[in-house]
Write an enzyme that holds these catalytic residues in place. Structure first.
Site, short mmCIF file in Angstrom:
data_model
loop_
_atom_site.label_atom_id
_atom_site.label_comp_id
_atom_site.label_asym_id
_atom_site.label_seq_id
_atom_site.Cartn_x
_atom_site.Cartn_y
_atom_site.Cartn_z
N ARG A 39 -80.66 16.07 -56.43
CA ARG A 39 -81.62 15.15 -55.82
C ARG A 39 -81.94 15.57 -54.38
O ARG A 39 -83.08 15.41 -53.91
CB ARG A 39 -81.05 13.73 -55.87
CG ARG A 39 -81.98 12.61 -55.42
CD ARG A 39 -81.31 11.27 -55.68
NE ARG A 39 -81.99 10.15 -55.05
CZ ARG A 39 -82.91 9.39 -55.66
NH1 ARG A 39 -83.26 9.66 -56.90
NH2 ARG A 39 -83.48 8.39 -55.02
N VAL A 73 -89.36 9.43 -53.21
CA VAL A 73 -88.47 9.63 -54.34
C VAL A 73 -87.88 8.25 -54.64
O VAL A 73 -87.18 7.68 -53.81
CB VAL A 73 -87.36 10.65 -54.03
CG1 VAL A 73 -86.37 10.73 -55.18
CG2 VAL A 73 -87.97 12.02 -53.75
N SER A 74 -88.21 7.71 -55.79
CA SER A 74 -87.85 6.33 -56.11
C SER A 74 -86.34 6.15 -56.15
O SER A 74 -85.57 7.11 -56.28
CB SER A 74 -88.46 5.92 -57.45
OG SER A 74 -89.86 6.00 -57.42
N ALA A 75 -85.92 4.90 -56.05
CA ALA A 75 -84.50 4.58 -56.16
C ALA A 75 -83.96 5.11 -57.48
O ALA A 75 -84.62 5.05 -58.53
CB ALA A 75 -84.29 3.08 -56.07
#
Length: 408
Positions: A39, A73-75
């Site tokens: 990530r 960048v989404s949760a």
């Protein structure tokens, strides 16, 4: 990026363990994808690793000149949930609407070498960045990135077995369904009168029905599918303002609210309580569906509401003629919870507060213990007679239904 690759790998595994224990990851393929894709390779280099690998914190990757979020960048929890909701299998072709790189890499891992991911975004800068990061991470041959307005079909690709929309959408344009296989799944964060639910839709005859739902918010759609809310400013006696934001229908009586904040507020209490730490997000959805004049409310610093924010009220309410009511709470259950109510301004504030409280009580009777289900009927089709405790919200390309049905 702070920390080293070893610490990142440890935090990545800890994140996946948490998502598994929360039930947000349930399949081995999704677990493997989250353990595999780094990530930290898809966020700004100065992002702390603790933030990168948080369960519920998005990482903003682009802002506008006013600081508004354009891309992120989404949760992690909602990325995991959306991929699980989509029921993606090896060999599928998947469309991602709203690019960034990381989510596309996860999808590429799940569909495997025999599948393919197409990731589009209206912003050329975002697409260029996503392409570079995907190439660097080794996914360039498995993900096609393209600058495109999602309102239109994606040229050169499709049909898609699954479509995941990773930006907040107000509507479902025909292109999304035209490009979807007959047994396909569309997962979309859909805004309904200002309240968003991420919904997995499948076809059922002439319409779509929800198969899974999650609470989450996303940066709004841009381009032809963008939807701008109407905002009205109400000044108080000190020259500060509260803002009323309407997603669709605006009451014709807005001019009657001039000076409303100078009136003495009145509160009405519902007798409906909830324990601390228990979500009541579906109450907000119920109000959006059934409360006339529903709006979202924000307050300038210095206003009475701003001072009370997070203590006694929540930013949802309704306009009723010359009065404004908003959702309020007060301590209850011997300090272990709160009671719902409404506080209102205006000559007829008592009636406005009572109308909101009646909807709180209706939610408690008819919606609180039932999960809402959703449908979408495309323009030109007829929405049938729906069960009790259902609402229909009109969109440009069709209509959305929300129903609270008793469980069998």
């Amino acid at each position: 990026m702070t920390g080293d690759s070893g610490r990142a790998a440890r935090l990545r595994d800890e994140l996946v363990d948490t998502l598994l224990s929360n039930g947000q990851i349930v399949s081995p393929a999704v677990e493997k994808a989250f353990r595999t894709v780094a990530r930290e390779a898809f966020v700004p280099a100065d992002t702390p690793l603790d933030t990168v690998y948080s369960v519920d914190r998005p990482v903003v990757t682009k802002t506008d000149e006013h600081g508004g979020h354009l891309s992120s960048v989404s949760a992690a929890y909602i990325q995991a949930r959306m991929i699980e909701m989509a029921d993606i299998r090896p060999g599928m072709t998947v469309l991602e609407i709203g690019s960034g790189g990381y989510n596309a890499a996860l999808l590429a891992e799940v569909v495997g070498p025999a599948g393919h991911v197409v990731s589009i975004d209206i912003d050329g800068e975002i697409i260029d960045r996503a392409g570079v990061l995907l190439d660097r991470a080794g996914y360039g041959g498995r993900v096609s990135v393209m600058q495109a307005d999602a309102e239109h079909p994606v040229p050169g690709f499709g049909p898609f077995h699954r479509t995941l929309v990773t930006v907040g959408a107000w509507d479902i344009p025909p292109a999304w369904l035209d490009q979807l296989t007959t047994d396909g799944v569309l997962v979309v964060p859909l805004r309904m009168n200002g309240i968003t639910r991420t919904i997995a839709f499948r076809r059922d005859g002439d319409h779509l029905v929800s198969s899974d739902v999650e609470v989450a918010g996303f940066v709004p759609m841009q381009g032809q599918g963008a939807h701008v809310e109407r905002t009205f400013l109400l000044p108080d006696q000190h020259g500060e303002h509260i803002r009323l934001q309407f997603d669709s229908d605006v009451p014709e009586t807005m001019h009657l609210l001039d000076g409303v904040l100078a009136t003495e507020p009145v509160s009405v209490w519902s007798g409906i309580t909830i324990g601390n730490g228990i979500s009541f997000a579906d109450l907000h959805l119920w109000l959006a569906a059934f409360l006339p004049g529903f709006c979202r409310i924000t307050a300038d610093a210095g206003t009475r509401l701003a001072a009370e924010l997070g203590k006694t009220w929540f930013p949802f309410g309704g306009v009723r003629g010359d009065s404004l009511a908003y959702l309020a709470v007060r301590p209850a259950l011997d300090g272990a919870g709160v009671e719902f109510g409404a506080t209102a301004y205006g000559v007829h504030g008592q009636a406005a507060a009572t109308a909101l409280v009646e909807q709180i009580q209706a939610w408690d009777r008819n919606g609180r213990h039932h999960e809402p289900t959703f449908g979408f009927w495309t323009a030109g089709s007829t929405v049938p007679q729906l069960p009790d405790h259902s609402a229909v919200l009109q969109k440009h390309h069709g209509a959305v239904s929300i129903s609270w049905l008793p469980t069998s």
